[in-house]
Design a protein around this motif. Structure first.
Motif, PDB file in Angstrom:
ATOM      1  N   VAL A  85      19.189  -3.609   0.327  1.00  0.00           N
ATOM      2  CA  VAL A  85      18.084  -3.597   1.222  1.00  0.00           C
ATOM      3  C   VAL A  85      18.075  -2.370   2.347  1.00  0.00           C
ATOM      4  O   VAL A  85      18.916  -1.893   2.729  1.00  0.00           O
ATOM      5  N   GLY A  86      16.803  -1.615   2.238  1.00  0.00           N
ATOM      6  CA  GLY A  86      16.829  -0.199   2.918  1.00  0.00           C
ATOM      7  C   GLY A  86      16.326  -0.252   4.271  1.00  0.00           C
ATOM      8  O   GLY A  86      16.485   0.500   5.055  1.00  0.00           O
ATOM      9  N   LEU A  87      15.637  -1.363   4.572  1.00  0.00           N
ATOM     10  CA  LEU A  87      14.877  -1.428   5.883  1.00  0.00           C
ATOM     11  C   LEU A  87      14.521  -3.237   6.327  1.00  0.00           C
ATOM     12  O   LEU A  87      14.387  -3.969   5.435  1.00  0.00           O
ATOM     13  N   VAL A  88      15.017  -3.273   7.511  1.00  0.00           N
ATOM     14  CA  VAL A  88      14.608  -4.789   7.964  1.00  0.00           C
ATOM     15  C   VAL A  88      13.528  -4.696   9.081  1.00  0.00           C
ATOM     16  O   VAL A  88      13.388  -3.759  10.160  1.00  0.00           O
ATOM     17  N   MET A  89      12.540  -5.354   8.863  1.00  0.00           N
ATOM     18  CA  MET A  89      11.328  -5.619   9.951  1.00  0.00           C
ATOM     19  C   MET A  89      11.796  -6.943  10.404  1.00  0.00           C
ATOM     20  O   MET A  89      11.359  -8.032  10.137  1.00  0.00           O
ATOM     21  N   MET A  90      12.149  -6.972  11.972  1.00  0.00           N
ATOM     22  CA  MET A  90      12.681  -8.130  12.547  1.00  0.00           C
ATOM     23  C   MET A  90      11.800  -8.587  13.752  1.00  0.00           C
ATOM     24  O   MET A  90      11.469  -7.895  14.806  1.00  0.00           O
ATOM     25  N   ASP A  91      11.192  -9.836  13.530  1.00  0.00           N
ATOM     26  CA  ASP A  91      10.453 -10.549  14.857  1.00  0.00           C
ATOM     27  C   ASP A  91      11.647 -10.757  15.741  1.00  0.00           C
ATOM     28  O   ASP A  91      12.958 -10.822  15.694  1.00  0.00           O
ATOM     29  N   TRP A  92      11.146 -11.102  17.027  1.00  0.00           N
ATOM     30  CA  TRP A  92      12.200 -11.431  18.005  1.00  0.00           C
ATOM     31  C   TRP A  92      12.327 -13.032  18.189  1.00  0.00           C
ATOM     32  O   TRP A  92      13.427 -13.741  18.144  1.00  0.00           O
ATOM     33  N   ASN A  93      10.978 -13.476  18.543  1.00  0.00           N
ATOM     34  CA  ASN A  93      10.851 -14.929  18.804  1.00  0.00           C
ATOM     35  C   ASN A  93      11.009 -15.732  17.452  1.00  0.00           C
ATOM     36  O   ASN A  93       9.940 -16.057  17.074  1.00  0.00           O
ATOM     37  N   MET A  94      11.995 -16.631  17.074  1.00  0.00           N
ATOM     38  CA  MET A  94      11.945 -17.258  16.193  1.00  0.00           C
ATOM     39  C   MET A  94      12.987 -18.329  16.155  1.00  0.00           C
ATOM     40  O   MET A  94      13.879 -18.445  17.133  1.00  0.00           O
ATOM     41  N   PRO A  95      12.618 -19.695  15.483  1.00  0.00           N
ATOM     42  CA  PRO A  95      13.417 -20.747  15.768  1.00  0.00           C
ATOM     43  C   PRO A  95      14.743 -20.610  14.887  1.00  0.00           C
ATOM     44  O   PRO A  95      14.966 -19.504  14.279  1.00  0.00           O
ATOM     45  N   THR A  96      15.608 -21.423  15.340  1.00  0.00           N
ATOM     46  CA  THR A  96      17.314 -21.218  14.724  1.00  0.00           C
ATOM     47  C   THR A  96      17.998 -20.237  15.227  1.00  0.00           C
ATOM     48  O   THR A  96      19.099 -20.313  15.805  1.00  0.00           O
ATOM     49  N   MET A  97      17.617 -19.061  14.840  1.00  0.00           N
ATOM     50  CA  MET A  97      18.149 -17.716  15.691  1.00  0.00           C
ATOM     51  C   MET A  97      17.147 -16.594  15.880  1.00  0.00           C
ATOM     52  O   MET A  97      16.310 -16.435  15.043  1.00  0.00           O
ATOM     53  N   THR A  98      17.251 -16.105  17.045  1.00  0.00           N
ATOM     54  CA  THR A  98      16.294 -15.073  17.470  1.00  0.00           C
ATOM     55  C   THR A  98      16.430 -13.787  16.714  1.00  0.00           C
ATOM     56  O   THR A  98      17.533 -13.597  16.275  1.00  0.00           O
ATOM     57  N   GLY A  99      15.459 -12.855  16.779  1.00  0.00           N
ATOM     58  CA  GLY A  99      15.588 -11.667  16.221  1.00  0.00           C
ATOM     59  C   GLY A  99      16.791 -10.824  16.731  1.00  0.00           C
ATOM     60  O   GLY A  99      17.443 -10.113  15.997  1.00  0.00           O
ATOM     61  N   ILE A 100      17.003 -10.974  18.271  1.00  0.00           N
ATOM     62  CA  ILE A 100      17.949 -10.040  18.682  1.00  0.00           C
ATOM     63  C   ILE A 100      19.457 -10.681  18.462  1.00  0.00           C
ATOM     64  O   ILE A 100      20.393  -9.760  18.077  1.00  0.00           O
ATOM     65  N   ASP A 101      19.512 -11.960  18.401  1.00  0.00           N
ATOM     66  CA  ASP A 101      20.701 -12.292  18.017  1.00  0.00           C
ATOM     67  C   ASP A 101      21.128 -12.079  16.595  1.00  0.00           C
ATOM     68  O   ASP A 101      22.522 -11.812  16.270  1.00  0.00           O
ATOM     69  N   ALA A 102      20.219 -11.986  15.744  1.00  0.00           N
ATOM     70  CA  ALA A 102      20.096 -11.616  14.366  1.00  0.00           C
ATOM     71  C   ALA A 102      20.875 -10.095  14.286  1.00  0.00           C
ATOM     72  O   ALA A 102      21.590  -9.860  13.373  1.00  0.00           O
ATOM     73  N   LYS A 150       0.762  -1.387  -0.066  1.00  0.00           N
ATOM     74  CA  LYS A 150      -0.186   0.224  -0.030  1.00  0.00           C
ATOM     75  C   LYS A 150       0.912   1.121  -0.029  1.00  0.00           C
ATOM     76  O   LYS A 150       0.491   2.449  -0.318  1.00  0.00           O
ATOM     77  N   LEU A 151       2.236   1.082   0.580  1.00  0.00           N
ATOM     78  CA  LEU A 151       3.138   2.277   0.559  1.00  0.00           C
ATOM     79  C   LEU A 151       3.929   2.385  -0.732  1.00  0.00           C
ATOM     80  O   LEU A 151       4.937   3.022  -0.879  1.00  0.00           O
ATOM     81  N   ASN A 152       3.488   1.625  -1.550  1.00  0.00           N
ATOM     82  CA  ASN A 152       4.141   1.306  -3.068  1.00  0.00           C
ATOM     83  C   ASN A 152       5.517   0.738  -2.780  1.00  0.00           C
ATOM     84  O   ASN A 152       6.377   1.114  -3.703  1.00  0.00           O
ATOM     85  N   VAL A 153       6.001   0.071  -1.722  1.00  0.00           N
ATOM     86  CA  VAL A 153       7.144  -0.558  -1.919  1.00  0.00           C
ATOM     87  C   VAL A 153       6.650  -2.076  -2.066  1.00  0.00           C
ATOM     88  O   VAL A 153       5.893  -3.059  -1.710  1.00  0.00           O
ATOM     89  N   LYS A 156       6.076   3.938  11.061  1.00  0.00           N
ATOM     90  CA  LYS A 156       7.401   3.510  11.208  1.00  0.00           C
ATOM     91  C   LYS A 156       8.136   3.393   9.900  1.00  0.00           C
ATOM     92  O   LYS A 156       9.377   3.762   9.741  1.00  0.00           O
ATOM     93  N   LEU A 157       7.521   2.804   8.783  1.00  0.00           N
ATOM     94  CA  LEU A 157       8.088   2.596   7.476  1.00  0.00           C
ATOM     95  C   LEU A 157       8.398   4.041   6.885  1.00  0.00           C
ATOM     96  O   LEU A 157       9.389   4.182   6.329  1.00  0.00           O
ATOM     97  N   GLU A 158       7.340   4.823   7.111  1.00  0.00           N
ATOM     98  CA  GLU A 158       7.473   6.079   6.393  1.00  0.00           C
ATOM     99  C   GLU A 158       8.702   6.816   6.880  1.00  0.00           C
ATOM    100  O   GLU A 158       9.517   7.369   6.184  1.00  0.00           O
ATOM    101  N   LYS A 159       9.008   6.802   8.221  1.00  0.00           N
ATOM    102  CA  LYS A 159      10.018   7.607   8.903  1.00  0.00           C
ATOM    103  C   LYS A 159      11.249   7.021   8.429  1.00  0.00           C
ATOM    104  O   LYS A 159      12.173   7.837   7.994  1.00  0.00           O
ATOM    105  N   SER A 178      13.781   8.746   5.335  1.00  0.00           N
ATOM    106  CA  SER A 178      15.114   8.879   5.713  1.00  0.00           C
ATOM    107  C   SER A 178      16.317   8.297   4.779  1.00  0.00           C
ATOM    108  O   SER A 178      17.136   8.513   4.674  1.00  0.00           O
ATOM    109  N   VAL A 179      15.710   7.010   4.077  1.00  0.00           N
ATOM    110  CA  VAL A 179      16.934   6.626   3.339  1.00  0.00           C
ATOM    111  C   VAL A 179      16.741   6.806   1.815  1.00  0.00           C
ATOM    112  O   VAL A 179      17.534   6.336   0.780  1.00  0.00           O
ATOM    113  N   SER A 180      15.553   7.383   1.374  1.00  0.00           N
ATOM    114  CA  SER A 180      15.313   7.578  -0.052  1.00  0.00           C
ATOM    115  C   SER A 180      15.911   8.895  -0.454  1.00  0.00           C
ATOM    116  O   SER A 180      16.424   9.749   0.213  1.00  0.00           O
TER     117      SER A 180
END
Lengths: 122, 168
Positions: free
Chosen positions: A47-64, A22-25, A113-116, A120-122
């Motif tokens: 890659v201009g932005l990462v949306m990262m979950d916290w609790n995930m198998p194999t490697m958590t978001g915080i470790d990533a 919807k934001l044309n991304v 959040k995305l617009e912010k 800033s990166v565009s």
């Protein structure tokens, strides 16, 4: 500009993808755990932005986040998680996350959040 | 189970449906869940451990699950598929995660959510505890939240084992 969504939940990836479109991304990458995200970002500069979950198998978001920063990447990272306690937010920011979005959120929260960061990166 | 320990879950359901589904829900009168209660539903279950322990589950009739997850994703589903199952798991994860933040001074961790479909499951609660059923109604359909929860101050002096499961 590409956005990487990192979440083990297929449904969350779909929700965030819907808002991004919807934001044309339209260049959207997906990873199902932290390790996959770390691997995808190695040597990748479009890659201009990462949306990262916290609790995930194999490697958590915080470790990533720690790994991504250790690899020298400065890509903006938004933690996108149910872990809403203050100490968790501080831990994520200390690890190198740029911002924090606590579930439940509505599409407008994601959009703000995305617009912010997209601005800033565009 | 203390009333003040139920309110965070009720608030969390209301906030989750309001924020993510743009849907107002109403809560009905809580009731103790009967052991032999079953129906052809989809149920998302998550365990809470730490200074408070318990199990929280959302039980949705199939029609409610299809309409709710459809609105969440912005897709009209015709039948149950992996997206619905994944969505119900994510929904209980968000509800429990949002509720645990409301328990100040408690350190609570969540287990990975489990989703069960069908009418042959049975939820086992904490030994000596009961499940409370909180009925909700909304434009997307009716559903229940099932809560069996003990905060540390309730658990003092008692040795109880939590064994949550969905048995076919």
């Amino acid at each position: 500009m590409q956005v990487l969504i990192v979440d083990d939940s297929q449904i969350m990836r779909k929700i965030i993808t819907g808002v991004l479109k919807k934001l044309n991304v339209n260049e959207i990458l997906e990873a199902v755990n932290g390790q996959e995200a770390v691997d995808m970002l190695v040597g990748k500069t479009d890659v201009g932005l990462v949306m990262m979950d916290w609790n995930m198998p194999t490697m958590t978001g915080i470790d990533a986040v720690r790994k991504i920063r250790a690899n020298g990447s400065k890509v903006p990272i938004i933690m996108c998680t149910t872990e809403g306690e203050k100490d968790k937010v501080l831990e994520a920011l200390k690890a190198g996350a740029n911002d924090y979005l606590v579930k439940p959120f509505n599409p407008k929260d994601i959009q703000a959040k995305l617009e912010k960061f997209l601005t800033s990166v565009s | 189970m203390k009333v003040e320990n139920i309110n965070p879950f009720i608030e969390s359901v209301m906030e989750t449906f309001d924020s993510m589904l743009n849907c107002r829900v109403k809560v009905g009168k809580p009731a103790v869940t009967k052991d032999d209660e079953d129906a052809d539903d989809i149920i998302g279950v998550i365990g809470l451990t730490g200074t408070a322990r318990g199990i929280v589950a959302i039980r949705l009739p199939i029609k409610t699950a299809v309409t709710s997850i459809g609105r969440l994703v912005g897709v009209e589903f015709k039948e149950i598929d992996s997206s619905i199952i994944d969505g119900v798991g994510e929904m209980i994860n968000i509800i429990a995660g949002n509720a645990k933040v409301k328990f100040e001074g408690q350190k609570i961790s969540l287990s990975l959510p489990t989703v069960v479909r069908g009418n042959m499951y049975k939820l086992n609660n904490l030994t000596g505890a009961v499940f409370l059923t909180l009925p909700f109604s909304s434009e997307l359909g009716d559903f229940d939240l099932l809560v069996s929860f003990k905060s540390s101050d309730e658990a003092v002096g008692k040795k109880e084992e939590a064994h949550a499961g969905a048995h076919r």
